[in-house]
Write a protein that holds these residues in place. Structure first.
Motif, short mmCIF file in Angstrom:
data_model
loop_
_atom_site.label_atom_id
_atom_site.label_comp_id
_atom_site.label_asym_id
_atom_site.label_seq_id
_atom_site.Cartn_x
_atom_site.Cartn_y
_atom_site.Cartn_z
N VAL A 1 0.85 -1.20 0.00
CA VAL A 1 0.00 0.00 0.00
C VAL A 1 0.88 1.25 0.00
CG1 VAL A 1 -1.68 1.34 1.33
CG2 VAL A 1 -1.98 -1.13 1.09
N ILE A 2 1.93 1.23 0.82
CA ILE A 2 2.87 2.37 0.83
C ILE A 2 3.48 2.55 -0.55
CG2 ILE A 2 5.07 3.20 1.76
CD1 ILE A 2 4.40 1.75 4.38
N PHE A 3 4.00 1.46 -1.11
CA PHE A 3 4.66 1.51 -2.41
C PHE A 3 3.73 2.03 -3.51
CE2 PHE A 3 5.69 -0.61 -6.46
CZ PHE A 3 7.01 -0.20 -6.64
N ASP A 4 2.48 1.60 -3.47
CA ASP A 4 1.52 1.99 -4.52
C ASP A 4 1.06 3.44 -4.39
OD1 ASP A 4 1.64 -0.46 -5.73
OD2 ASP A 4 -0.14 -1.27 -4.73
N ASN A 5 1.25 4.01 -3.20
CA ASN A 5 0.74 5.37 -2.98
C ASN A 5 1.85 6.42 -2.86
OD1 ASN A 5 -2.41 5.48 -2.37
ND2 ASN A 5 -1.61 3.50 -1.65
N VAL A 6 3.10 5.98 -2.82
CA VAL A 6 4.22 6.91 -2.71
C VAL A 6 5.21 6.60 -3.82
CG1 VAL A 6 6.12 7.72 -1.27
CG2 VAL A 6 3.96 7.06 -0.20
N LYS A 7 5.61 7.60 -4.57
CA LYS A 7 6.58 7.38 -5.65
C LYS A 7 7.96 7.26 -5.03
CE LYS A 7 8.10 9.22 -10.14
NZ LYS A 7 8.17 7.89 -10.73
N VAL A 8 8.39 6.01 -4.79
CA VAL A 8 9.63 5.78 -4.05
C VAL A 8 10.87 6.11 -4.86
CG1 VAL A 8 8.55 4.01 -2.61
CG2 VAL A 8 9.74 3.33 -4.70
N ASP A 9 10.74 6.16 -6.19
CA ASP A 9 11.90 6.47 -7.04
C ASP A 9 11.81 7.87 -7.64
OD1 ASP A 9 9.74 5.85 -8.62
OD2 ASP A 9 10.88 4.68 -10.08
N ASP A 10 11.21 8.79 -6.90
CA ASP A 10 11.05 10.17 -7.36
C ASP A 10 12.41 10.89 -7.34
OD1 ASP A 10 10.34 12.76 -7.92
OD2 ASP A 10 8.68 12.84 -6.49
N LYS A 11 12.90 11.25 -8.51
CA LYS A 11 14.21 11.91 -8.62
C LYS A 11 14.21 13.31 -8.02
CE LYS A 11 15.63 9.48 -12.83
NZ LYS A 11 16.02 9.63 -14.25
N ARG A 12 13.04 13.85 -7.78
CA ARG A 12 12.96 15.22 -7.25
C ARG A 12 13.15 15.26 -5.74
NH1 ARG A 12 7.10 16.40 -9.49
NH2 ARG A 12 6.95 14.33 -8.54
N SER A 13 13.16 14.11 -5.08
CA SER A 13 13.32 14.09 -3.62
C SER A 13 14.63 13.43 -3.23
CB SER A 13 12.16 13.32 -2.97
OG SER A 13 12.24 11.93 -3.28
N SER A 14 15.18 13.81 -2.09
CA SER A 14 16.42 13.20 -1.61
C SER A 14 16.20 11.73 -1.30
CB SER A 14 16.93 13.94 -0.36
OG SER A 14 15.96 13.90 0.67
N ARG A 15 15.01 11.43 -0.82
CA ARG A 15 14.68 10.03 -0.49
C ARG A 15 14.63 9.18 -1.76
NH1 ARG A 15 14.90 6.36 3.45
NH2 ARG A 15 13.18 4.89 3.34
N GLY A 16 14.01 9.71 -2.80
CA GLY A 16 13.94 9.00 -4.07
C GLY A 16 15.32 8.78 -4.66
N ASN A 17 16.18 9.79 -4.55
CA ASN A 17 17.54 9.67 -5.07
C ASN A 17 18.36 8.65 -4.27
OD1 ASN A 17 17.96 11.42 -7.40
ND2 ASN A 17 17.33 13.06 -6.03
N LYS A 18 18.07 8.57 -2.98
CA LYS A 18 18.76 7.58 -2.15
C LYS A 18 18.39 6.16 -2.60
CE LYS A 18 19.53 6.24 2.68
NZ LYS A 18 19.14 6.43 4.10
N PHE A 19 17.11 5.96 -2.90
CA PHE A 19 16.67 4.66 -3.39
C PHE A 19 17.29 4.35 -4.75
CE2 PHE A 19 13.25 2.34 -5.84
CZ PHE A 19 13.57 1.09 -5.36
N LEU A 20 17.35 5.34 -5.62
CA LEU A 20 17.92 5.13 -6.95
C LEU A 20 19.41 4.80 -6.87
CD1 LEU A 20 16.06 7.93 -8.92
CD2 LEU A 20 15.75 5.46 -9.18
N ARG A 21 20.12 5.42 -5.92
CA ARG A 21 21.53 5.08 -5.72
C ARG A 21 21.67 3.63 -5.24
NH1 ARG A 21 21.78 10.32 -3.62
NH2 ARG A 21 21.65 9.55 -1.48
N PHE A 22 20.76 3.22 -4.38
CA PHE A 22 20.75 1.84 -3.90
C PHE A 22 20.54 0.88 -5.07
CE2 PHE A 22 18.38 -1.90 -2.40
CZ PHE A 22 19.22 -2.37 -1.40
N MET A 23 19.63 1.23 -5.95
CA MET A 23 19.37 0.42 -7.14
C MET A 23 20.62 0.32 -8.01
SD MET A 23 16.05 -0.62 -7.68
CE MET A 23 15.76 -0.47 -9.43
#
Length: 734
Positions: free
Chosen positions: A308-330
């Motif tokens: 539910v969290i994943f479907d409602n929050v864009k976890v790979d959003d490049k505009r946020s520091s959190r999204g960029n952290k996930f993309l670096r992990f990827m």
């Protein structure tokens, strides 16, 4: 005609070994032949076997360089170059060696080929090859470097394959305080057993953080964990939960994610509403109250909310520091992370379709090979599902690291220490995604017959083949060590004997029909030492049982810590060795996850339980009980003799109960010992009587599911725990 036994010698398959009673055992010719087959040699087809051997031989000599060379501080810094003899006869032949260092720098050297010393020569299928010893002119930094060789003469040129040149320290990392003689204690914990007021029916990474801080507040300097390796989140089979039979040793079991600690939950009202609903809260209440971990119930509850969290929050959003952290992990996880996520998503897809997809072997044929274009297309078609499992790995890695960093920032010397399992199951993601072709799915790692297991043991874990590992420049092992030395201050290598040799049997055959195959201990220890220093990670080698003397010496020399279990440390006369006489470069413990608890052992509960489960006959149980009574008396004699118990405690073991005071006396007894590390178990602090695992059982006992009998928050407030841990700390400091 090919001599199969000589071929087995050449491929590192042992002819003999010393068993647990120090008796020389001869391995049958048939077992050695079977092991060759497991290693990929078609021993029953002479023509095919000869063709394969010819190809291997030719590949080795025409490649010019080996796929990998591992050099330590104690080695001559040199490697070997193989060239046809005709090149050496040409005075114009020039050798160019190019090194691309890990940091990007390049070193190039040109030298007349005739100036490179010939160490040996071989006639390979009609061509004579010179084997030349090339000595490096300067010391290289530790790390993974790339080496290429190019030989040019008037008539022809020859180019090598790229060789991985791995330069390593000769010793593993040890914290400065330990090197200076400080002695510390810590806790070994099966994280899934931990109860707390807020977890969801299984110990999680938030519990780990509190456990680390609680232990540190009591004076402890580490918390050792069961293997955190990735499991099978989609598989409903309760027998597939062993932490020692994982899906991947390079990723983390997502069941340990603390959902309330996920940052995205704060901005996801649908997930919050689901969690706070009366029905879901009741579900969590039931999961917490169960005596045993309900793995299926826990993972389903966590995945429901996390999706539910994943479907409602864009976890790979490049505009946020959190999204960029996930993309670096990827990006850092690369192909291996994508393959892990794909496997989990594929299994979930099959189960949702009603297929019992417990293994990749039951997938449709086009999905059984990770390199199949069908797998790639499926991944594209189900991109969000694959990304979801990448996100779960991101959360698990983040929370494990957060627990470790919190403990280190508080001042804990070692913090978390992780456990590395000896292998992976045949049905694992690691075997399915084996792009380096190092696994042999037809083999099973185990142990030869011994007094405790007269038929031997077969663990169903797929072995890596030694030759394939070298051909792959040890990449799978390097990735695994790198992954498991993150977010921890120490690593325990389960069944460390595997660094030297593994007992391997054909899957489905009796374990007694196996044989030992040797691995390059020098290379593996070098890589471990390199990663140990890079991650500032102390190394503990589980060297219990029958360990070859060559490995014992090598482990000590490289600085790895030995593992000493009190109940196993007995002198020739049957008495117990004083902990003060243990070696200092070791971790000692009273009990482990494969043993009964102190209460269980002292009261012989393990023997009565073993009789109920069919492990022991009535006669065997009676004989073992007599031996146990003798052992208890010898322990009591030793403790009285060393002043570890007061005169108020009887000198007759039959009159002594395993009370909290006596359990404390045993802990203090060990803390006075000479081992640099002492590991205690919370089970023995609070008097748990049931074991967490009974070796030799599967469905007969709920292995890996038993919980602690008290909540984490309550344990550290218990007065006798406070008193005991203070005395343990004082004993270690003295």
């Amino acid at each position: 005609m090919i001599d199969i036994q000589l071929l087995a010698d050449k491929k590192g398959i042992a002819r003999t070994y010393l068993d647990a009673t120090n008796k020389l055992v001869y391995i049958s010719e048939e077992s050695r032949k079977s092991l060759l087959e497991i290693l990929g040699y078609p021993v029953n087809d002479e023509r095919a076997l000869q063709k394969l051997l010819d190809k291997e031989e030719l590949d080795e000599y025409t490649s010019v360089l080996d796929p990998v060379t591992v050099l330590t501080d104690e080695d001559e810094h040199q490697f070997y170059i193989r060239t046809p003899e005709s090149f050496g006869e040409d005075e114009t032949a020039q050798l160019t060696v190019t090194l691309k260092l890990e940091d990007g720098r390049k070193i190039e050297r040109n030298i007349p080929l005739e100036q490179v010393e010939i160490a040996d020569y071989k006639n390979i299928q009609g061509t004579v090859y010179d084997i030349r010893r090339y000595k490096l002119m300067s010391d290289l930094p530790y790390g993974y470097h790339e080496c290429n060789a190019f030989i040019k003469s008037k008539k022809k040129t020859l180019k090598s394959i790229s060789m991985s040149l791995i330069v390593c320290p000769s010793k593993v990392y040890t914290p400065k305080e330990i090197l200076e003689g400080r002695k510390v204690w810590g806790v070994s914990s099966q994280l899934y057993t931990v109860r707390s007021k807020n977890n969801w029916g299984i110990g999680d990474f938030e519990d780990l953080k509190q456990l680390l801080l609680g232990v540190y507040k009591c004076g402890g300097q580490f918390v050792g964990l069961n293997p955190m390796h990735a499991g099978y989140p989609a598989v409903p089979d309760e027998s597939a939960v062993s932490p020692y039979s994982p899906s991947s040793r390079s990723f983390i079991n997502v069941i340990y994610i603390s959902v309330p600690s996920v940052p995205e939950l704060l901005n996801c009202k649908p997930a919050q509403d689901l969690i706070h609903s009366e029905k879901f809260q009741q579900r969590l209440h039931v999961l917490r109250d169960k005596e045993y971990v309900d793995y299926r119930g826990v993972i389903e509850a966590k995945l429901e909310v996390l999706r539910v969290i994943f479907d409602n929050v864009k976890v790979d959003d490049k505009r946020s520091s959190r999204g960029n952290k996930f993309l670096r992990f990827m990006e850092q996880g690369g192909e291996q992370l994508i393959n892990m996520a794909t496997y989990d998503a594929l299994q979930a897809h099959y189960y949702e379709s009603g297929v019992n997809a417990y293994s990749w072997e039951v997938f449709e044929k086009e999905y059984q090979n990770v390199n199949s274009p069908f797998v790639e297309q499926w991944r594209k078609d189900h991109y969000k599902d694959v990304l979801f499992y990448c996100y779960l790995q991101f959360l698990a890695a983040e929370q494990l690291d957060d627990a470790y960093r919190t403990a280190k920032n508080a001042g804990m010397m070692i913090g978390t220490y992780r456990d590395l399992a000896v292998g992976v199951a045949k049905q694992s993601c690691d075997v399915w995604s084996d792009v380096d072709n190092v696994f042999s799915p037809s083999g099973s790692i185990g142990a030869p017959p011994d007094p405790l297991g007269p038929l031997g043991q077969s663990w169903g874990l797929s072995p890596m083949t030694p030759n394939a590992l070298k051909k792959a420049a040890y990449r799978p092992m390097i990735r695994m060590y790198q992954a498991n030395m993150k977010s921890c201050g120490a690593i325990r290598i389960d069944h460390a004997a595997g660094l030297f040799r593994l007992w391997i049997t054909k899957l489905g055959s009796p374990a007694c029909e196996g044989a030992y195959v040797h691995y390059s201990m020098h290379d593996l220890l070098g890589i471990i030492a390199l990663e140990s220093h890079r991650n500032k990670c102390l190394v503990i080698a589980e060297d219990l049982g029958t360990i070859p003397v060559e490995l014992t010496k090598a482990l000590k020399k490289v600085g790895a810590f030995s593992y000493k279990i009190f109940f196993d440390e007995r002198a020739e006369d049957g008495g117990y060795i004083a902990p003060q006489d243990y070696q200092s470069q070791a971790m000692s413990a009273l009990t482990t996850h494969d043993m009964p608890t102190l209460v269980g052992w002292w009261n012989c509960f393990d023997l009565s339980l073993g009789k109920e489960l069919g492990i022991y006959t009535e006669e065997e149980a009676i004989n073992l009980a007599e031996l146990r009574e003798n052992a208890k008396q010898r322990i009591l004699d030793s403790m009285h003799g060393l002043g570890s118990v007061s005169d108020d405690i009887s000198r007759d073991a039959k009159e002594v109960k395993m009370t909290p005071d006596f359990a404390k006396a045993l802990q203090i007894h060990m803390c006075k010992g000479s081992c640099s590390l002492f590991s205690t178990q919370i089970e023995d602090w609070i008097g748990v009587d049931k074991p967490v695992n009974i070796p030799g059982t599967n469905t007969e006992y709920p292995n890996w599911r038993r919980k602690l009998t008290a909540d984490l928050e309550f344990i550290f407030d218990m007065e006798h725990v406070k008193t005991m841990t203070k005395e343990m700390t004082d004993a270690r400091n003295k």
